[in-house]
Scaffold this motif. Sequence first.
Motif, PDB file in Angstrom:
ATOM      1  N   PHE A 195      -0.574   2.294   6.822  1.00 31.86           N
ATOM      2  CA  PHE A 195      -1.939   1.767   6.775  1.00 31.86           C
ATOM      3  C   PHE A 195      -2.670   2.306   5.554  1.00 31.86           C
ATOM      4  O   PHE A 195      -2.547   3.501   5.238  1.00 31.86           O
ATOM      5  CB  PHE A 195      -2.703   2.158   8.042  1.00 31.86           C
ATOM      6  CG  PHE A 195      -4.101   1.597   8.074  1.00 31.86           C
ATOM      7  CD1 PHE A 195      -4.324   0.322   8.566  1.00 31.86           C
ATOM      8  CD2 PHE A 195      -5.174   2.327   7.588  1.00 31.86           C
ATOM      9  CE1 PHE A 195      -5.602  -0.211   8.574  1.00 31.86           C
ATOM     10  CE2 PHE A 195      -6.452   1.805   7.589  1.00 31.86           C
ATOM     11  CZ  PHE A 195      -6.668   0.526   8.085  1.00 31.86           C
ATOM     12  N   PRO A 196      -3.422   1.446   4.843  1.00 39.04           N
ATOM     13  CA  PRO A 196      -3.639   0.020   5.095  1.00 39.04           C
ATOM     14  C   PRO A 196      -2.493  -0.822   4.553  1.00 39.04           C
ATOM     15  O   PRO A 196      -1.998  -0.565   3.455  1.00 39.04           O
ATOM     16  CB  PRO A 196      -4.932  -0.264   4.330  1.00 39.04           C
ATOM     17  CG  PRO A 196      -4.923   0.718   3.200  1.00 39.04           C
ATOM     18  CD  PRO A 196      -4.267   1.954   3.744  1.00 39.04           C
ATOM     19  N   SER A 201      -1.941   6.908   7.866  1.00 34.87           N
ATOM     20  CA  SER A 201      -3.358   7.231   7.621  1.00 34.87           C
ATOM     21  C   SER A 201      -3.675   8.675   7.987  1.00 34.87           C
ATOM     22  O   SER A 201      -4.847   9.064   7.981  1.00 34.87           O
ATOM     23  CB  SER A 201      -4.251   6.293   8.436  1.00 34.87           C
ATOM     24  OG  SER A 201      -4.152   6.571   9.830  1.00 34.87           O
ATOM     25  N   HIS A 244      -2.088  -4.539   3.765  1.00 31.97           N
ATOM     26  CA  HIS A 244      -2.781  -5.818   3.661  1.00 31.97           C
ATOM     27  C   HIS A 244      -1.768  -6.959   3.625  1.00 31.97           C
ATOM     28  O   HIS A 244      -0.971  -7.052   2.696  1.00 31.97           O
ATOM     29  CB  HIS A 244      -3.672  -5.838   2.429  1.00 31.97           C
ATOM     30  CG  HIS A 244      -4.735  -4.770   2.469  1.00 31.97           C
ATOM     31  ND1 HIS A 244      -5.237  -4.167   1.340  1.00 31.97           N
ATOM     32  CD2 HIS A 244      -5.380  -4.199   3.506  1.00 31.97           C
ATOM     33  CE1 HIS A 244      -6.150  -3.279   1.676  1.00 31.97           C
ATOM     34  NE2 HIS A 244      -6.250  -3.275   2.996  1.00 31.97           N
ATOM     35  N   ARG A 294     -12.423  -4.590   0.636  1.00 32.70           N
ATOM     36  CA  ARG A 294     -11.302  -4.349   1.532  1.00 32.70           C
ATOM     37  C   ARG A 294     -11.241  -2.868   1.899  1.00 32.70           C
ATOM     38  O   ARG A 294     -10.941  -2.504   3.038  1.00 32.70           O
ATOM     39  CB  ARG A 294      -9.984  -4.780   0.863  1.00 32.70           C
ATOM     40  CG  ARG A 294      -9.856  -6.260   0.605  1.00 32.70           C
ATOM     41  CD  ARG A 294      -9.726  -7.061   1.876  1.00 32.70           C
ATOM     42  NE  ARG A 294      -8.462  -6.864   2.542  1.00 32.70           N
ATOM     43  CZ  ARG A 294      -7.339  -7.529   2.252  1.00 32.70           C
ATOM     44  NH1 ARG A 294      -7.321  -8.408   1.266  1.00 32.70           N
ATOM     45  NH2 ARG A 294      -6.236  -7.312   2.930  1.00 32.70           N
ATOM     46  N   GLU A 295     -11.510  -2.009   0.929  1.00 29.93           N
ATOM     47  CA  GLU A 295     -11.457  -0.573   1.180  1.00 29.93           C
ATOM     48  C   GLU A 295     -12.520  -0.149   2.196  1.00 29.93           C
ATOM     49  O   GLU A 295     -12.271   0.721   3.040  1.00 29.93           O
ATOM     50  CB  GLU A 295     -11.647   0.192  -0.138  1.00 29.93           C
ATOM     51  CG  GLU A 295     -10.488   0.072  -1.117  1.00 29.93           C
ATOM     52  CD  GLU A 295     -10.399  -1.297  -1.777  1.00 29.93           C
ATOM     53  OE1 GLU A 295     -11.422  -2.026  -1.793  1.00 29.93           O
ATOM     54  OE2 GLU A 295      -9.312  -1.653  -2.270  1.00 29.93           O
ATOM     55  N   ASP A 335     -11.231  -1.072   5.590  1.00 29.67           N
ATOM     56  CA  ASP A 335     -10.207  -0.114   6.005  1.00 29.67           C
ATOM     57  C   ASP A 335     -10.851   1.186   6.481  1.00 29.67           C
ATOM     58  O   ASP A 335     -10.412   1.791   7.463  1.00 29.67           O
ATOM     59  CB  ASP A 335      -9.253   0.177   4.846  1.00 29.67           C
ATOM     60  CG  ASP A 335      -8.451  -1.037   4.413  1.00 29.67           C
ATOM     61  OD1 ASP A 335      -8.346  -1.993   5.202  1.00 29.67           O
ATOM     62  OD2 ASP A 335      -7.950  -1.034   3.273  1.00 29.67           O
ATOM     63  N   ASP A 336     -11.891   1.615   5.791  1.00 27.95           N
ATOM     64  CA  ASP A 336     -12.585   2.846   6.176  1.00 27.95           C
ATOM     65  C   ASP A 336     -13.221   2.723   7.552  1.00 27.95           C
ATOM     66  O   ASP A 336     -13.234   3.688   8.332  1.00 27.95           O
ATOM     67  CB  ASP A 336     -13.647   3.203   5.140  1.00 27.95           C
ATOM     68  CG  ASP A 336     -13.060   3.725   3.832  1.00 27.95           C
ATOM     69  OD1 ASP A 336     -11.878   4.109   3.837  1.00 27.95           O
ATOM     70  OD2 ASP A 336     -13.788   3.736   2.824  1.00 27.95           O
ATOM     71  N   SER A 379       0.845  -1.192   0.000  1.00 28.38           N
ATOM     72  CA  SER A 379       0.000   0.000   0.000  1.00 28.38           C
ATOM     73  C   SER A 379       0.878   1.239   0.000  1.00 28.38           C
ATOM     74  O   SER A 379       1.621   1.464   0.945  1.00 28.38           O
ATOM     75  CB  SER A 379      -0.910   0.000   1.234  1.00 28.38           C
ATOM     76  OG  SER A 379      -1.651  -1.197   1.285  1.00 28.38           O
ATOM     77  N   SER A 404      -9.403  -7.998   9.038  1.00 28.88           N
ATOM     78  CA  SER A 404      -9.333  -7.367   7.719  1.00 28.88           C
ATOM     79  C   SER A 404      -8.001  -7.611   7.025  1.00 28.88           C
ATOM     80  O   SER A 404      -7.803  -7.187   5.887  1.00 28.88           O
ATOM     81  CB  SER A 404      -9.566  -5.858   7.843  1.00 28.88           C
ATOM     82  OG  SER A 404      -8.498  -5.236   8.566  1.00 28.88           O
ATOM     83  N   ASN A 456      -4.931  -6.529   8.204  1.00 28.46           N
ATOM     84  CA  ASN A 456      -4.019  -5.398   8.388  1.00 28.46           C
ATOM     85  C   ASN A 456      -3.082  -5.547   9.596  1.00 28.46           C
ATOM     86  O   ASN A 456      -2.389  -4.599   9.947  1.00 28.46           O
ATOM     87  CB  ASN A 456      -4.824  -4.101   8.553  1.00 28.46           C
ATOM     88  CG  ASN A 456      -5.313  -3.546   7.236  1.00 28.46           C
ATOM     89  OD1 ASN A 456      -4.532  -3.190   6.367  1.00 28.46           O
ATOM     90  ND2 ASN A 456      -6.632  -3.510   7.056  1.00 28.46           N
ATOM     91  N   LEU A 475      -8.876  -4.916  12.827  1.00 33.94           N
ATOM     92  CA  LEU A 475      -7.572  -4.801  12.178  1.00 33.94           C
ATOM     93  C   LEU A 475      -7.078  -6.171  11.729  1.00 33.94           C
ATOM     94  O   LEU A 475      -6.599  -6.340  10.604  1.00 33.94           O
ATOM     95  CB  LEU A 475      -6.572  -4.158  13.151  1.00 33.94           C
ATOM     96  CG  LEU A 475      -5.214  -3.796  12.568  1.00 33.94           C
ATOM     97  CD1 LEU A 475      -5.283  -2.460  11.839  1.00 33.94           C
ATOM     98  CD2 LEU A 475      -4.145  -3.735  13.664  1.00 33.94           C
TER      99      LEU A 475
END
Length: 485
Positions: free
Chosen positions: A49-50, A140, A52, A67-68, A71-72, A32, A479, A481, A476
């Motif tokens: 972050f993120p 982030s 993956h 996935r987005e 992350d949101d 990322s 997902s 991360n 976290l």
Amino acid sequence: MNFKHYYIAILVFLTLGFTQAGCAGNKEAEVSPVPESLNETRPKISKPFPWHTSYEVAPMLPSNKTREQLDDKIIALFRQFLINDLIVDENSPANKDEFRMVFRHYQSWAIREGSIPVSHLTVSESHGYGMMMLVYMSGSEDRLSLTPEQWIYGCADLQAYFNAMLRTVIAFPSVTGGDDNKLFAWELNGYPADGDNRTGYKEIDGIKSAPFKRPSSGSCATDGDMDIIFALLLADRQWGSNGEYDYRAYALEMLDSLWRYCVNKDTYTLLLGDWAMLQKTSKLGKATRSSDFILSHLKAFAEVDEAHDWHLVINATYDVIRDIREAENMKGNLNGFLPDFIVREGDEWKVPDGHVLEGSNDGAFAYNACRIPWRLATDYLLFGNTEIGDATLFDYIIAPLDEFAQGIGNMNSFGPFNMDGSSVGWTDPHLFTPPFLLTAAANADDQAWVDKFWDWGIDDYKGDNYADYIKFFVMLTASGNYWQP
């Protein structure tokens, strides 16, 4: 960590699937990039972050969210922490290079007329969670959409906040032992609410502050220090140790203290805190606590610390899990539970009957053990299915916990349970439900069940920081991360 006050708090509030493979837990499936808008004054970041990451075992992702979108959700929850949960030490210099900071514990309140008095401002557990979050979320900053006024002392990056939290660790060591003990005091107090040890903070122009004070009984709690040490190792990987602080060196100093003060050298199990080493012949001096079974941390410690054999602690921890689960399975309690506390009687580890440290539910799956689905599923996802005697971690913990949760079904019906699976008498879904997302994702046998967790409101910020912080790490990890240093 001592949670006997949690039961009182409950009464107060009632009245008022992506593809992954490879080596253990440290593989990047998707790189990322750092957002272009990060300015040159921010630190160089290794894993923004993120990030993956591929695990040894692939968790089942929700079928109805990208996935987005996941992350949101994580960013939105973390943003609430930065706005609502940071408290600055009034006794530290008021500039971004020297101030001290903590993450507010869930019982910390603003001092005002009619406010509920509380026992402490923060605890080492909240502090460790906060330090880990800051490292994982580095990169982030722009996506957090904070105004300049919402950044404390003009900080513009999360490393500055991390360093402020590290300064707090350094400034308030445990009172146990001598100056060589680098572990963190379990609790810090702030403003006295009514002349006793109950404390709070004040908020002026959006900044929460209090005069940090370590109580005379400020010894350490094992899980809090484990998280702080792990956060330092993450920081070394994320930012490097050539800046203001040598994160790796300080982590090694804390590991030396953790080994000397928090490991039972007869059994190589984790003690409840550094204070327990002074009670070697008592029940507390021999006990251990299931919420300290953070095996992925212990494996990270073993990778960096050549001075101590952390594999002895890892193996001893697995042995305790085996002994408790085999005994409970023999009773017909096939739910995968571990109790809050585990006691040593002769040569056996046993579920206690009644009070050990905090209350009558010390032998239940309660406010310490609620983290077991999170912590042990993390170990399973990152490192695979560890053999424990004649069975495996999946057999003893992951599959039966998920089966039990599916049997409950209703997300709002989770709470503390007795070892036979019966309720202790109340529910607390905001805390007890989220960790079971990880056992569901790790078991990966029911897509609709995994989707149900993500749709339930698992990312809702409630201001109950203990639960809010735990759900952050659950999301976290689920997902993809979460990464090892």
